[in-house]
Design a protein around this motif. Structure first.
Motif, PDB file in Angstrom:
ATOM      1  N   ASN A 146      -9.241   7.480   2.273  1.00 25.39           N
ATOM      2  CA  ASN A 146     -10.463   7.743   1.800  1.00 25.39           C
ATOM      3  C   ASN A 146     -11.474   8.123   2.783  1.00 25.39           C
ATOM      4  OD1 ASN A 146     -11.006   8.037  -1.024  1.00 25.39           O
ATOM      5  ND2 ASN A 146     -11.088   6.014  -1.233  1.00 25.39           N
ATOM      6  N   ASP A 147     -11.278   7.249   3.928  1.00 31.24           N
ATOM      7  CA  ASP A 147     -11.879   7.514   5.183  1.00 31.24           C
ATOM      8  C   ASP A 147     -11.593   8.793   5.972  1.00 31.24           C
ATOM      9  OD1 ASP A 147     -13.560   5.324   4.661  1.00 31.24           O
ATOM     10  OD2 ASP A 147     -12.229   4.166   5.751  1.00 31.24           O
ATOM     11  N   ALA A 148     -10.164   9.156   5.718  1.00 39.77           N
ATOM     12  CA  ALA A 148      -9.515  10.190   6.613  1.00 39.77           C
ATOM     13  C   ALA A 148      -9.707  11.540   5.829  1.00 39.77           C
ATOM     14  CB  ALA A 148      -8.134   9.757   6.898  1.00 39.77           C
ATOM     15  N   MET A 149      -9.409  11.558   4.491  1.00 38.44           N
ATOM     16  CA  MET A 149      -9.397  12.660   3.687  1.00 38.44           C
ATOM     17  C   MET A 149     -10.735  13.251   3.261  1.00 38.44           C
ATOM     18  SD  MET A 149      -6.175  13.230   3.939  1.00 38.44           S
ATOM     19  CE  MET A 149      -5.939  14.709   2.905  1.00 38.44           C
ATOM     20  N   ALA A 150     -11.863  12.398   3.359  1.00 38.17           N
ATOM     21  CA  ALA A 150     -12.933  13.041   2.943  1.00 38.17           C
ATOM     22  C   ALA A 150     -13.474  13.980   3.596  1.00 38.17           C
ATOM     23  CB  ALA A 150     -14.077  11.795   2.778  1.00 38.17           C
ATOM     24  N   THR A 151     -13.366  14.049   5.016  1.00 36.33           N
ATOM     25  CA  THR A 151     -13.410  15.159   5.964  1.00 36.33           C
ATOM     26  C   THR A 151     -12.742  16.271   5.518  1.00 36.33           C
ATOM     27  OG1 THR A 151     -13.512  13.293   7.776  1.00 36.33           O
ATOM     28  CG2 THR A 151     -13.717  15.672   8.344  1.00 36.33           C
ATOM     29  N   TYR A 152     -11.749  16.269   4.950  1.00 33.78           N
ATOM     30  CA  TYR A 152     -11.237  17.612   4.365  1.00 33.78           C
ATOM     31  C   TYR A 152     -11.438  18.041   3.275  1.00 33.78           C
ATOM     32  CZ  TYR A 152      -8.648  16.213   8.821  1.00 33.78           C
ATOM     33  OH  TYR A 152      -8.602  15.882  10.157  1.00 33.78           O
ATOM     34  N   GLY A 153     -12.333  17.349   2.406  1.00 38.84           N
ATOM     35  CA  GLY A 153     -12.645  17.687   0.998  1.00 38.84           C
ATOM     36  C   GLY A 153     -11.693  17.261   0.028  1.00 38.84           C
ATOM     37  N   TYR A 154     -11.034  16.037   0.202  1.00 38.38           N
ATOM     38  CA  TYR A 154     -10.153  15.331  -0.668  1.00 38.38           C
ATOM     39  C   TYR A 154     -10.609  14.128  -1.076  1.00 38.38           C
ATOM     40  CZ  TYR A 154      -6.693  19.145   0.123  1.00 38.38           C
ATOM     41  OH  TYR A 154      -5.992  20.362  -0.093  1.00 38.38           O
ATOM     42  N   ASP A 155     -10.741  13.975  -2.419  1.00 34.83           N
ATOM     43  CA  ASP A 155     -10.995  12.614  -2.900  1.00 34.83           C
ATOM     44  C   ASP A 155      -9.996  11.682  -3.258  1.00 34.83           C
ATOM     45  OD1 ASP A 155     -12.615  10.376  -3.817  1.00 34.83           O
ATOM     46  OD2 ASP A 155     -12.920  11.167  -5.738  1.00 34.83           O
ATOM     47  N   ILE A 156      -9.795  10.418  -2.822  1.00 36.65           N
ATOM     48  CA  ILE A 156      -8.204   9.525  -3.261  1.00 36.65           C
ATOM     49  C   ILE A 156      -8.901   8.849  -4.612  1.00 36.65           C
ATOM     50  CG2 ILE A 156      -6.775   7.945  -2.573  1.00 36.65           C
ATOM     51  CD1 ILE A 156      -6.667  10.684  -1.015  1.00 36.65           C
ATOM     52  N   ILE A 157      -8.324   9.253  -5.687  1.00 40.23           N
ATOM     53  CA  ILE A 157      -8.590   8.615  -6.990  1.00 40.23           C
ATOM     54  C   ILE A 157      -7.815   7.289  -6.780  1.00 40.23           C
ATOM     55  CG2 ILE A 157      -8.495   8.675  -9.338  1.00 40.23           C
ATOM     56  CD1 ILE A 157     -10.357  10.701  -8.086  1.00 40.23           C
ATOM     57  N   ASN A 158      -6.721   6.884  -6.712  1.00 38.86           N
ATOM     58  CA  ASN A 158      -6.031   5.679  -6.929  1.00 38.86           C
ATOM     59  C   ASN A 158      -4.836   5.689  -6.106  1.00 38.86           C
ATOM     60  OD1 ASN A 158      -5.747   3.018  -7.368  1.00 38.86           O
ATOM     61  ND2 ASN A 158      -5.470   3.359  -9.580  1.00 38.86           N
ATOM     62  N   THR A 159      -4.399   4.448  -5.529  1.00 41.14           N
ATOM     63  CA  THR A 159      -3.055   4.370  -4.921  1.00 41.14           C
ATOM     64  C   THR A 159      -2.361   3.261  -5.532  1.00 41.14           C
ATOM     65  OG1 THR A 159      -4.110   3.147  -3.291  1.00 41.14           O
ATOM     66  CG2 THR A 159      -3.529   5.225  -2.599  1.00 41.14           C
ATOM     67  N   LEU A 160      -1.150   3.605  -5.913  1.00 44.79           N
ATOM     68  CA  LEU A 160      -0.274   2.426  -6.770  1.00 44.79           C
ATOM     69  C   LEU A 160       0.846   2.305  -6.009  1.00 44.79           C
ATOM     70  CD1 LEU A 160      -0.864   3.841 -10.355  1.00 44.79           C
ATOM     71  CD2 LEU A 160      -2.174   2.027  -9.301  1.00 44.79           C
ATOM     72  N   ILE A 161       1.448   1.123  -5.774  1.00 41.85           N
ATOM     73  CA  ILE A 161       2.692   0.752  -5.370  1.00 41.85           C
ATOM     74  C   ILE A 161       3.480   0.540  -6.523  1.00 41.85           C
ATOM     75  CG2 ILE A 161       4.048  -0.871  -4.140  1.00 41.85           C
ATOM     76  CD1 ILE A 161       1.835  -1.496  -2.355  1.00 41.85           C
ATOM     77  N   THR A 162       4.401   1.514  -7.071  1.00 42.63           N
ATOM     78  CA  THR A 162       5.118   1.464  -8.204  1.00 42.63           C
ATOM     79  C   THR A 162       6.414   0.795  -8.054  1.00 42.63           C
ATOM     80  OG1 THR A 162       5.788   3.772  -7.800  1.00 42.63           O
ATOM     81  CG2 THR A 162       3.766   3.476  -8.973  1.00 42.63           C
ATOM     82  N   ASP A 163       7.047   0.648  -6.849  1.00 42.85           N
ATOM     83  CA  ASP A 163       8.378   0.067  -6.764  1.00 42.85           C
ATOM     84  C   ASP A 163       8.576  -0.445  -5.314  1.00 42.85           C
ATOM     85  OD1 ASP A 163      11.069  -0.479  -7.204  1.00 42.85           O
ATOM     86  OD2 ASP A 163      11.595   1.410  -6.685  1.00 42.85           O
ATOM     87  N   ILE A 164       9.073  -1.541  -5.393  1.00 40.26           N
ATOM     88  CA  ILE A 164       9.467  -2.265  -4.017  1.00 40.26           C
ATOM     89  C   ILE A 164      10.958  -2.772  -4.354  1.00 40.26           C
ATOM     90  CG2 ILE A 164       9.323  -4.411  -2.866  1.00 40.26           C
ATOM     91  CD1 ILE A 164       6.350  -4.530  -3.771  1.00 40.26           C
ATOM     92  N   ASP A 165      11.986  -2.075  -3.280  1.00 40.30           N
ATOM     93  CA  ASP A 165      13.306  -2.362  -3.546  1.00 40.30           C
ATOM     94  C   ASP A 165      13.874  -2.829  -2.362  1.00 40.30           C
ATOM     95  OD1 ASP A 165      15.815  -2.135  -4.197  1.00 40.30           O
ATOM     96  OD2 ASP A 165      16.025   0.119  -4.226  1.00 40.30           O
ATOM     97  N   PRO A 166      13.962  -3.880  -2.200  1.00 37.77           N
ATOM     98  CA  PRO A 166      14.643  -4.694  -1.019  1.00 37.77           C
ATOM     99  C   PRO A 166      15.978  -4.416  -0.612  1.00 37.77           C
ATOM    100  CG  PRO A 166      13.825  -6.259  -2.210  1.00 37.77           C
ATOM    101  CD  PRO A 166      13.932  -5.203  -3.331  1.00 37.77           C
ATOM    102  N   ASP A 167      16.588  -4.887   0.389  1.00 34.94           N
ATOM    103  CA  ASP A 167      18.061  -4.535   0.483  1.00 34.94           C
ATOM    104  C   ASP A 167      19.134  -5.255  -0.530  1.00 34.94           C
ATOM    105  OD1 ASP A 167      20.680  -5.637   2.062  1.00 34.94           O
ATOM    106  OD2 ASP A 167      20.099  -3.873   2.819  1.00 34.94           O
ATOM    107  N   PRO A 168      20.327  -4.582  -0.883  1.00 35.26           N
ATOM    108  CA  PRO A 168      20.899  -4.990  -2.059  1.00 35.26           C
ATOM    109  C   PRO A 168      21.431  -6.328  -1.728  1.00 35.26           C
ATOM    110  CG  PRO A 168      21.584  -2.841  -1.500  1.00 35.26           C
ATOM    111  CD  PRO A 168      20.607  -3.056  -0.316  1.00 35.26           C
ATOM    112  N   GLN A 169      21.938  -6.796  -0.695  1.00 37.49           N
ATOM    113  CA  GLN A 169      21.987  -8.220  -0.452  1.00 37.49           C
ATOM    114  C   GLN A 169      21.191  -9.152  -0.403  1.00 37.49           C
ATOM    115  OE1 GLN A 169      24.025  -8.330   3.596  1.00 37.49           O
ATOM    116  NE2 GLN A 169      25.982  -7.248   2.815  1.00 37.49           N
ATOM    117  N   VAL A 170      19.938  -8.775  -0.180  1.00 34.51           N
ATOM    118  CA  VAL A 170      18.701  -9.606  -0.064  1.00 34.51           C
ATOM    119  C   VAL A 170      18.399  -9.659  -1.713  1.00 34.51           C
ATOM    120  CG1 VAL A 170      16.161  -9.984   0.574  1.00 34.51           C
ATOM    121  CG2 VAL A 170      17.872  -9.095   2.068  1.00 34.51           C
TER     122      VAL A 170
END
Length: 326
Positions: A146-170
């Motif tokens: 939001n702080d960075a993109m507002a200058t360029y006319g963009y509004d960040i509505i939401n950010t979501l972390i939809t997946d966390i995939d560790p190393d297969p062995q872990v």
């Protein structure tokens, strides 16, 4: 020939006239440039431009868009994980000019900021904390964007972390740990259930034994009462108590033999056992009762004679002595 030229010119004029009209779709903005310079922004509807002078420089989408960014980073324990961050953004309607002219590749710009924030936040956390605090990471990404993109006319509505995939062995190790914890919990619950079953069974057995003992006591009490009544009945017909007791015992003996004989699966053998066994038992019991009474009478007579033998005249010391004769 002249007619053909006129016809061609008429067609060209018609095409130029028609090209001066254009439409703009809903949630879209059109940038109009005149001789290569910004002229105006047109919103949804039918519009007119000067042919050969004005041109449509581009169209800006005003709807909410989503950009999926996949990042590979490591945690505080040096465990590498892949994270998928979904950024929902849109162009601010009042800043269409900035969004179109100031930033040429908005997706690349957003991706760079997401990489920067995620790779700054995740290395501070352990793997388990990454799963638990993914919302905090998403909030940090949104704040930075939001702080960075507002200058360029963009509004960040939401950010979501939809997946966390560790190393297969872990991931496999984590699954084993979770499986072990669940097996431990299952074993504890099973042991507790077994303990409850054992306690309940012990209580039930104790209650059963108590009731069984009470039943046996009641049974013996009734048997004793029945024996007393039987002896009373036999006494009334001239049979003394000893003979009555012996007769009852013999009767019970034969009842026992009958109950044993009625069981086809019984392997019990009574030794010795003969038809004269009941008669012998009766005679022996009568003889034993008679001898017992005789011994008791003898002891009683002996106890009565003993005090008489031990009786003596008490000496007081005041007896008068006879005078000597001269």
């Amino acid at each position: 020939m002249e007619n053909i030229s006129v016809y061609v010119l008429g067609v060209i004029a018609l095409l130029i006239f028609l090209s001066s009209f254009f439409t703009v779709k809903q949630q879209t903005a059109v940038i109009i440039e005149r001789f290569g310079k910004f002229h105006s922004i047109r919103q949804a509807g039918l519009h007119l431009k000067i042919p050969l002078i004005d041109r449509i420089a581009g169209r800006v989408n005003l709807r909410i868009q989503q950009l999926d960014v996949i990042i590979e980073t490591k945690t505080k324990e040096n465990v590498f994980v892949k994270m998928k961050v979904s950024v929902q953004f849109k162009v601010i309607q009042d800043k269409v000019f900035d969004a179109f002219y100031k930033l040429e590749y908005p997706h690349d710009q957003i991706t760079s900021y997401v990489f920067d924030v995620v790779r700054a936040e995740v290395p501070k956390l352990k793997l388990d904390d990454v799963f638990e605090r993914k919302d905090d990471i998403a909030i940090a990404v949104k704040r930075e964007l939001n702080d960075a993109m507002a200058t360029y006319g963009y509004d960040i509505i939401n950010t979501l972390i939809t997946d966390i995939d560790p190393d297969p062995q872990v991931k496999h190790a984590m699954n084993r740990i979770n499986a072990a914890d669940r097996e431990k919990s299952a074993a504890e619950y099973e042991a507790e259930a077994q303990r409850i079953r054992i306690v309940a069974k012990a209580k039930a057995e104790a209650e059963s034994k108590r009731l069984q003992g009470q039943g046996i006591a009641d049974q013996r009490r009734e048997i004793a009462r029945g024996l007393v009544e039987s002896v009373d009945v036999l006494n009334k017909v001239g049979i003394n108590s000893q003979e009555a007791s012996a007769l009852i015992v013999v009767t019970q003996h034969y009842d026992t033999l009958q109950s044993i004989g009625s069981d086809t699966n019984s392997n019990l053998i009574l030794l010795p056992n003969s038809p004269q066994a009941g008669s012998d038992m009766l005679n022996n019991m009568v003889a034993s009762f008679t001898a017992s009474n005789q011994v008791g009478e003898a002891i009683k007579r002996g106890n009565e004679k003993q005090p008489r033998r031990n009786e003596r005249k008490p000496e007081t010391g005041n007896e008068e002595k006879p005078e000597a004769t001269e």
